[in-house]
Structure formats: C-alpha cells, structure tokens
Design an enzyme around this catalytic site. Structure first.
Site, short mmCIF file in Angstrom:
data_model
loop_
_atom_site.label_atom_id
_atom_site.label_comp_id
_atom_site.label_asym_id
_atom_site.label_seq_id
_atom_site.Cartn_x
_atom_site.Cartn_y
_atom_site.Cartn_z
N SER A 273 -29.24 -39.75 39.42
CA SER A 273 -28.30 -38.82 40.04
C SER A 273 -28.20 -37.45 39.38
O SER A 273 -27.59 -36.55 39.94
CB SER A 273 -26.90 -39.44 40.09
OG SER A 273 -26.84 -40.39 41.13
N SER B 23 -26.92 -38.22 43.26
CA SER B 23 -25.60 -38.00 43.78
C SER B 23 -24.93 -36.73 43.26
O SER B 23 -23.98 -36.24 43.85
CB SER B 23 -24.71 -39.19 43.42
OG SER B 23 -24.46 -39.23 42.02
N LYS C 188 -18.88 -32.29 37.71
CA LYS C 188 -18.99 -33.23 38.83
C LYS C 188 -17.65 -33.91 39.05
O LYS C 188 -16.94 -34.23 38.08
CB LYS C 188 -20.06 -34.28 38.51
CG LYS C 188 -20.40 -35.22 39.67
CD LYS C 188 -21.54 -36.18 39.28
CE LYS C 188 -21.93 -37.11 40.41
NZ LYS C 188 -23.02 -38.04 40.03
#
Lengths: 477, 95, 490
Positions: C178, C154, C79
């Site tokens: 997330s 997210s 990420k």
C-alpha cells in the site's frame, strides 16, 4: 429411581490484585465512578496496542506453583472473538492452546475426608466491562472500568461430585490465592467468581452426561444451592424420560432458582487465533525457581507448624490456617500475649460468631491484634474474670476501644480482695438460711444460687474462685 | 462453488453483517473464487514446518505495573453515539 | 522557482537558513493545494488552522535561535488511518466519518518533535483495503499523471499529494504494498520499512502482523531523512524492535561497487506488462553499469505469497474490525429494534463492499473446521517464504524487482473481479510476508506515459544497504525529476 452420580467441574475466575490493568497503565481499583479508569487502550480505541503487565505473569505463575501445576516454558496469548457490549475490541485476549500453567491439583477436606481435585490449567486473560441496567430508560449502560482488569482462569478437572466438595474446593482455592496475595478474593465484589459445569449420569455409566454451565456465581452459598438445584433438576428430567440440553443456566440467587436459557441455533464460534500484537512468554527455569522460592508458607504447612510449635489441636490449627487473615491475626496476637490456646479459643469462639453475624472478615473488624492480646493478658493476670471479658469483648467489637480502657472506664476490675468479698459472702449467707440448710441437706445446687447472689451484688466483678472458697469456708464453719 | 451460500450466511452472521439476496450471490461467487485461488497452498508440502507466530524473534515484552493517570471521562466518551450517566448507552441487553 | 516543488531536504534547509519564513512555505503549499486538489482529490481533511498555529510557534522558536528539529517547519501529509489527536481520522470509511482520536500516534509525536507540520489527512482505500483508492467512502483520488486513472492504493492520497507537490512528504501504511504500489503508479519514492522498525501505535490496524508505516517522498534522500525521524523503539508497541538508532542519510552514497543485486528470474514471469519488463531490464543495466554485480536468484515460494497474504491479512482484519460495532465510536445506524439489530445495521451500513468481503473471508478462514486448512497452513507457508528470502540474501545484498506488474489503470477497470485486482500486489506482498524493508523508486514510464516503479528489497533492518542501492539507481537515472502536468489522458 436409579442412583445417579454428579460430575462437576469448576472454572474459577480470579481478578489479580495488580496495580494496573493487564495491557495498559490504568488503575484496577474497585468502586470508582463509571468510565474513569479508562484510556484509549483498555477501551479498544482504533490504533491502540496492548503491552503485557509483568506482574500478571508473576501472579499467574505463583498460583500455578501453589496448585502443583507444571509451568509452561513457552506460552502465548490468543484472541477469542465475539460481540458483546462489555467487550470493546470485540475480542478478548486470552490463552487458547498454550496456557501458562498445566496439570495441577488441590487437596480438599470435606467433613474430615480428604480428596484430591485435579486442575486442568490456569491461563491469563482480560476481564470485560460492567453492564448496568438503567431502570429509568430501559437501556443498558456500559462501564468500562473493569475492562482489561487481569484475570486468571483456573479450570478444574471434572473431579467434584457434590455441592460440599465444590464449596470446599472453592474455599481451599480462595485461601491459597489469599496467602499468595495475588487476588483479594472479595467474592461479593466479583473479584473471585466461578462457573459451574454440571452433568449427571446413572451410577456405572461410563460416558459423561450432557452438561450445563452456570456462569459467574459469587458466593459459596450460591455455588452450593445452584449445585443442589441443578442436580435435582437434571435427575428429574432424566427420570421423566427427558434429555438434558447443553445450555447455560441463569441462577437467581435470591429466589434460589435456575433458569435454562435455550441454546441458540447459531452456535458460538470464537475463531481463536494467536494474538499478533503480543509476544510469546518464555520462562526460564531460573525464573520459575525464583517464583517458587518467593512463595509464602502455604496453609497445609502452616497448620502442621501450629500443631508442633503452639501445641494446638489439629482442629484449631485447621480452622486458624484456613484463611491467611485469620492465621496472621492469630500469630500477631499470640506474639504479644503468648497464650496460643486462649487466642485460638477467642478467634474460633465469640469473635468468629460476631464476625459471622456481621458478615465480616477478621481483618475488617475493629478489634486489633494488640487489643485482643491485651484482653487475654488481663484475664491471665486475674485482673478481670472471663465472664466480664466476654462483656468487654462485645464492646471492643462494637467500638474498637481498648480492653484496658473499657475495664477502667466501667470499673470492671475483678475484686480479689478477700476481706471485701468475705463481707458480702457473710451477708448473703445470713440472708439465705434456707439455702444453707438445703446445701447441708445435700443439695449442691443451693451453692450456685448463693454464688449468683454474691456476683449480683458485686456486679460480676468478684473473683469467682475466691467467692467459692470463702462461701464454703463460711457455711462449713 | 467451494464456498456455499449457507457458509456465507453463517460467516455473515458471525461477522454481524446483513446481506441482500443479490449480495449473498455475489459474495458466494467472490469468496469461492478467492478460496479456490488460496487452495493452491494445499499443494505445498508443509510437513514439519512451524507456523510463523511472529516475523521478529520477540519474547517476554513486558510493562512495569505502575499506574498512570487515566483519561477524563469526557474524552473517553467523546466519540460515543449515545451516552447516559457517565456511561455508554446501548439497547437493553437480554441475559 | 515555486517553493512547493522543492524537495523536503531543500525546503528544510531554506527554513533553517531563514531564506524563507515557515508561513510562506505554508501559504505556498496551501495555494498549491487550492489549485490542484480540486483535480486530484488527495485529501480528506485539511488542517490549516492547526498548521498555521504551529508554524507561528516554530518560527518564534527559530527566531529565538532554538533548534526546531530536522524537519523544522516542513509541511507533511498523513494517511487518514494514522491517529491524530483532535483531528478526524476516518480510514476513508463511513464507519469512522466522524471519529476524532483522543491521542496521537507515536509517529505523529515523532514528526512533531522533529518540527514537521501536519497539513492534512489523505485519502485511502477504506481501512487500507484495496489497490486503487477506489474503495474510499469519501472521494476518488486521481492519478496526477492522468486524471482518468487510479493513483494506486491503498495510500493513494499520500502518493498523489507528494506526486502533485501538495506535500513535501507524506506518511502511508503498507500491509501488502500500500505504500510501494501507489508510489510506483505516481512516480514518487515509497518506502516500507522492516516490520518492527516503526511503531504501529496509533496506526488503525488492518492486518497487525503485516502493517507498517512508511514515508512517501520526492527523493531517496528525503526518504532517508524521514526514516531517521520516524524509526525507533516504542514501548507502547510490543512488536517494535528494540534496536539501536541509525542515521540512514549515511547510506546516501552513489556507489554500488561490491554490491550484489539479486534478480529472482523464477518469480518475474509472463504476467508482467512489457513496458514494465523493459524498464526492469533497463534498471538491471543501470546498476550493472554503476558497478554492481548482478546475480540470478531463486524465490520459488514467492508466488504463493498472494494466497498466503489473503488468508492471513483477512483473518487478522476480521478480528481487528470487530470493534466497529456502533457502540463506543463510529457509525451507529439510525433505526434498530434491539442490540443485535444495532450491531448488524451499523456494520452493514458503515462498511463498504470490499471491507465486508475481506471481513467475511477472514471470518471464514478462522471459523471452526477451517483454521488448520487455511490459517495454520498459510502461516506455515509464510515460514517457507521467510526462509526463502533468508537463503536468497546469502547470495546477494539487495533484491531488485518491479514494484507492480502493471501501471496505473482506469477507474473501474477491476470492478468485476476482486481477484484480478489482488493480483496487482504480486510483487509487493512477499516483502510483507517476510517482514522485510523495500523501497519503490521511479524507474520509467510506459507507452501511455504512466510511471513505472522499481523496487529494492533488503534483509530485515538492512535499510542502509537498500537505500544505498536505491540512491545510486536514482542518481544514475532522471525519472524522479519529471513531474506530472496534472491533466486528463495521455
């Protein structure tokens, strides 16, 4: 004009003399090239986290104990949020409602009068970076070496009433921090600096007046002058029917003038909240006791010992112990030559004068303890006169040379050989019949003149006691 | 509206954000809705409840006072938008 | 069979047994990315050059008979809020569009020590603020199961990358759901470890007291393996727990006999989609059939988690994001009159709308006069939530709830009301508030064919119990075996 009372509180920032910064392993040493003592953590790069330096807690606790504070068993760190180019994270990690030390006091001595000044709190926090004005481009340059150097902030109660008290308080605090070896207290380098909060009120009024704040004063003189200036300014404003605004004063030390900086409409709101990246500090009685036992002899106890152990007058003892460096110098010198009063006289006399002139601390001088002890021994043994000694000392101070070497090099050994001196005395007496006559007529001053002549001939090396003795013998013969 | 336009202007200032008039309206509505929603917490009895400081029971996490090499200045300043003389450069800071 | 579709554990074995070269695995995964990425848009940055260099180095070691680690040669995605030395780390924000970290996050070091190869950085909601990956400044990641829908957020890029076989595993971060919510939306396994189990050093902070890094994988077994690699104390993170290392793969037993599964009936109420409800009921039956005891429990404070979360998370975020001021790194506005103007323009132009909204909310709740009413009260309620879970775990080993009340939605569906979007986190946020471990496992599909996730929550540091139940559930269902066809509309 009414009588006014001045209310002063000091917030003193002391950089702790740890090896590393408060939350990372970068060096704290002063004077490096800009931005060379930096890492991702102290420059607030995304993703980095702080880890507290254990020495910071230790040093702050020591400072708290030495100033009679209560040490908190539970303490935490908080974020103080504001934007400024010297603050990389846009928050300063400090302590808000649970500082490490609370409620202490310090005894100060102002012109022989003792007074106790309360200490509200001592907390740990990180320093900010340095901003340098670039005269060429007109921009400001940011050096982050000082970012996250550990600080303690020592907040006094508003117990201080004038400039002398403020300076005495600062001096006492400086002395204690030096004794503890938690801060090098180099005020010109900014490692010890203070903010002055000052207000005035008519004598008898209960409520405090509105206060102003002056930040980052880094010399005793600046503190003294600012207080005198600001006191006068505030009284004048009130006398002319004006009001004092709560604002910051910028002090121009060179000009000796303070400028009020208009407070902004948008008042600061620091939005303190507990620092989620750091753990609480929980101190045991055992830890605090260990710290207590590790404290060095503090100045007031040392002073008492000097009076008892060395038979020094209180005045001497006070001055010698005011600074750790002076006390150390005294003790080391005396351990060699064992003449406390002579050592004291030298340190407080010529030596102090010369240090003052050069703005040096005693430990920064070229004169070593061994060297001063040697000089004193030479006097004690009668090898040199004390007058010559002053001359030698000046040279020692300039060059750092050994007293003995100077004596030998310059042939300054005192002449104590009565035969040799007698010959010169005889000659001087014969050459000055008028003086002899004056003396016999009761003018004692004439002796002084003849001694002077004799010393001139011996280049000051003749033992003055022998000169006196022989001179009188010959004249009275 | 539980959050006023004045509130939003004030917090935008504290946050160093500029808002257009449209944004000001939008954020005032949004923040009011969220704050209204958050106000449900005011109905909970929290008398004598200690605020959570840390989810883990941690204390006294310290580091030894030992110096490590710092980073090269070039690295430290690598991402800086404007630099000069080994420093980060910003518009004149008015004292 | 194509290499890219293998599970992480299987491809690692093939490499170790020299059935395949590491380069072949990389070729395969990058060609898969070439084919699929234009449709899915999961990645912000691809790091082929570094990956191939590293592949060569690892292959050489392997050929010399050296141990290359338990993830030796396996391509993994990261990420884009986890710092990678020399590789751009943008947080999907204009603010950090050109930011290149000068150090590696601790998890990156751990992955590399275990032999993993970083193949790219994945898309996300800007600064991890969002539940759909739509707030990314860079691109819109699509849900591989239906390209007209969001992947969740997210960590939407990481979830989509693993779901569409563009990585064998990925790291994400979970502040309020997330990892788990996009795992649920994309039908992969997403694990949020106990707060403190994984070092946060190098994770660009959103809400420091809630953030935690965790893996996305295709199977529960792979998740356990990833956890073995990234878990552990880090002296660079004060909040990292100093506990003994465990072997999580030991928990991979298809056995829940003697385990009690808690069902918080007071928390799973009307707001839930009926297909999700059906999947949840089916999951309860599955575990019951596998031998677990099912017990109703109460979580009366869990419903307050969301309000608590939006106060605490935004407060911390407002402070954490202060450093993006256009001075040391990141976006600096082009034209400005003075320092104040530089600050304001850089932040106004550098941050997107959702980030600004949260910064302002956080500033509001911390500002003078509101601290006690909001921040302090929220931390008090947080204590009640923590105690609530503690009490619940006296009655059960693992709590099971749906990961999200709904399945993936169409792009723009929640544009009008941020609050509605926030409500999507209702089942994931309580876990962050209490700092507990939780894992989302594929648990079915709705009537549109969109995935549903089932979430297993355990006591702090009881990942083993959690993994054992999750593994048993997985082994007794087939949802995890289905892969998306990667096209529009279902």
């Amino acid at each position: 004009m009414k009588d006014y009372e001045v209310i002063i509180g000091l917030e003193v920032h002391a950089e702790l003399s740890t090896n590393t910064k408060i939350y990372c392993n970068c060096s704290t040493s002063f004077g490096a090239d800009p931005n060379t003592h930096c890492c991702p953590i102290c420059t607030g790069m995304p993703g980095t986290l702080p880890v507290l330096n254990e020495k910071v807690v230790e040093y702050a606790v020591k400072a708290g104990l030495a100033t009679n504070c209560e040490i908190s068993r539970f303490s935490k760190q908080d974020r103080k949020n504001y934007f400024y180019p010297d603050l990389p994270k846009a928050y300063q990690i400090s302590q808000y409602d649970l500082p490490l030390c609370l409620g202490g006091h310090l005894d100060i001595n102002v012109n022989g009068n003792k007074k106790t000044i309360g200490i509200t709190r001592i907390h740990i926090e990180e320093d900010a970076g340095k901003l340098i004005h670039d005269a060429y481009t007109g921009d400001t340059l940011v050096d982050m070496n000082r970012c996250a150097v550990p600080l303690i902030e020592i907040v006094s109660e508003p117990d201080i009433r004038n400039a002398d008290e403020a300076v005495a308080y600062m001096q006492t605090l400086k002395s204690i921090l030096e004794y503890l070896e938690v801060c090098d207290c180099k005020m010109q380098e900014g490692s010890l600096r203070c903010d002055v909060n000052l207000s005035v009120r008519p004598v008898g009024q209960k409520e405090f007046g509105t206060r102003t704040e002056t930040k980052n004063l880094n010399s005793f003189r600046a503190i003294h002058n600012l207080i005198e200036f600001e006191t006068k300014r505030q009284i004048e404003v009130l006398e002319n029917g004006g009001v004092i605004h709560q604002e910051t004063i910028r002090w121009d030390d060179a000009k000796g003038i303070g400028y009020a900086m208009r407070s902004k409409e948008d008042a600061q709101d620091y939005r303190y909240f507990p620092e989620p990246d750091l753990a609480p500090i929980v101190l045991s009685d055992e830890y605090i006791n260990d710290m207590k036992n590790s404290l060095p002899e503090m100045p007031h106890l040392k002073k008492e010992r000097y009076i008892k152990e060395f038979g020094l007058p209180e005045y001497d003892a006070e001055i010698l112990t005011a600074s750790k460096y002076t006390a150390n110098f005294f003790e080391k010198t005396n351990a060699i030559c064992n003449n406390p009063k002579a050592v004291s006289n030298w340190i407080m006399g010529d030596f102090a004068k010369m240090l003052n002139e050069k703005e040096l601390e005693i430990n920064e001088s070229k004169v070593t303890e061994e060297n001063l002890a040697c000089l004193i021994s030479l006097i004690d043994k009668g090898t040199i006169s004390s007058k010559i000694a002053k001359q030698i000392f000046e040279e020692m101070f300039e060059t750092g040379e050994n007293a003995k070497d100077i004596v030998e090099k310059k042939g300054l050994v005192q002449i104590s050989d009565e035969g040799a001196i007698k010959e010169i005395v005889q000659r001087v007496v014969e050459a000055n019949p008028q003086s002899v006559a004056d003396y016999k007529a009761g003018k004692d001053r004439a002796i002084g003149f003849m001694v002077g002549q004799i010393m001139k001939e011996t280049k000051g090396k003749a033992n003055p006691q022998i000169v006196n003795k022989l001179l009188l013998e010959i004249i009275n013969k | 509206m539980s959050v006023s336009k004045e509130d939003v202007k004030h917090i935008a200032n504290l946050s160093k954000l500029n808002l257009t008039d449209e944004e000001l309206d939008k954020y005032t509505t949004d923040l009011s809705n969220i704050v209204d929603f958050a106000n449900e917490l005011s109905n909970i009895n929290v008398d004598g409840v200690k605020p959570t400081a840390h989810i883990l029971d941690i204390k006294n996490v310290f580091r030894k006072d030992e110096v490590d090499a710092s980073y090269d200045r070039e690295e430290i300043l690598k991402n800086a938008p404007s630099k000069d003389a080994g420093c980060i450069s910003v518009p004149k800071v008015v004292e | 069979m194509d290499l890219y579709s293998l599970a992480l554990t299987d491809v690692a074995k093939k490499i170790k047994n020299k059935e395949v070269k590491i380069k072949d695995v990389l070729d395969d995964i990058y060609s898969r990315i070439d084919n699929v990425e234009p449709k899915v848009d999961a990645y912000i940055t691809l790091t082929q050059k570094l990956a191939y260099e590293r592949a060569q180095e690892l292959q050489q070691k392997l050929d010399n008979g050296e141990d290359i680690g338990i993830l030796g040669g396996v391509p993994i995605a990261i990420k884009d809020n986890i710092c990678t030395n020399g590789v751009k780390t943008t947080c999907a924000s204009r603010m950090l569009e050109n930011f290149t970290p000068i150090y590696d996050a601790t998890v990156i070091k751990k992955l590399e020590e275990a032999g993993a190869i970083v193949i790219g950085k994945t898309n996300m909601d800007e600064f991890a603020m969002g539940s759909s990956t739509e707030t990314s400044y860079m691109k819109k990641t699509k849900n591989p199961w239906d390209l007209t829908r969001v992947p969740g957020g997210s960590s939407g890029g990481s979830a989509a990358a693993v779901s569409s076989d563009m990585a064998f595993a990925a790291l994400g971060s979970d502040t309020g759901g997330s990892i788990r919510q996009p795992a649920s939306y994309c039908s992969v396994v997403g694990l949020k470890p106990t707060y403190g189990l994984i070092s946060r050093f190098g994770l660009i902070a959103f809400a420091s007291s809630l953030d935690q890094i965790g893996p996305f994988t295709k199977t529960v077994e792979d998740a356990a393996l990833m956890l073995n690699v990234i878990a552990g104390h880090d002296e660079k993170d004060t909040t990292s727990a100093d506990i003994e290392k465990q072997d999580y793969t030991k928990a991979l037993l298809n056995d829940v006999s003697g385990k009690t599964i808690g069902i918080p009936t007071d928390f799973i109420t009307d707001g839930i989609n009926k297909d999700v409800r059906a999947a949840y009921d089916e999951a309860i039956a599955t575990l019951k059939n596998a031998g677990a005891a099912i017990k109703e429990i109460k979580l009366e404070y869990a419903k307050y988690s969301l309000a608590t979360y939006y106060i605490i998370a935004t407060a911390e975020a407002s402070s954490n994001l202060g450093r993006y001021d256009g001075i040391r790194y990141g976006y600096r506005a082009k034209d400005f009159n003075d320092l104040e103007d530089l600050y304001r323009k850089s932040r106004t132009e550098g941050f997107g709308a959702e980030v600004k909204r949260r910064i302002m909310l956080g500033t509001y709740v911390l500002s003078s006069g509101y601290y006690d009413a909001y921040y302090k009260r929220a931390q008090q309620v947080r204590t009640l939530i923590v105690e609530n879970f503690k009490k619940a775990f006296e009655e059960c080993d693992v709590i099971m709830i749906p990961t999200a009340p709904n399945t993936s939605f169409k792009f723009g569906a929640h544009n009008a009301s941020p609050l509605e979007m926030y409500l999507e986190d209702i089942y994931t946020v309580p876990v962050n508030m209490a700092g507990l471990p939780a894992v989302s496992v594929p648990g079915g599909f709705d009537s549109n064919g969109m995935p549903i996730g089932i979430q297993f929550i355990a006591k702090a540091f009881d990942e083993k119990n959690m993994l054992q139940v999750a593994y048993t559930f997985e082994q007794n269902t087939t949802y995890h075996k289905e892969r998306p066809s990667i096209q529009e509309g279902k």
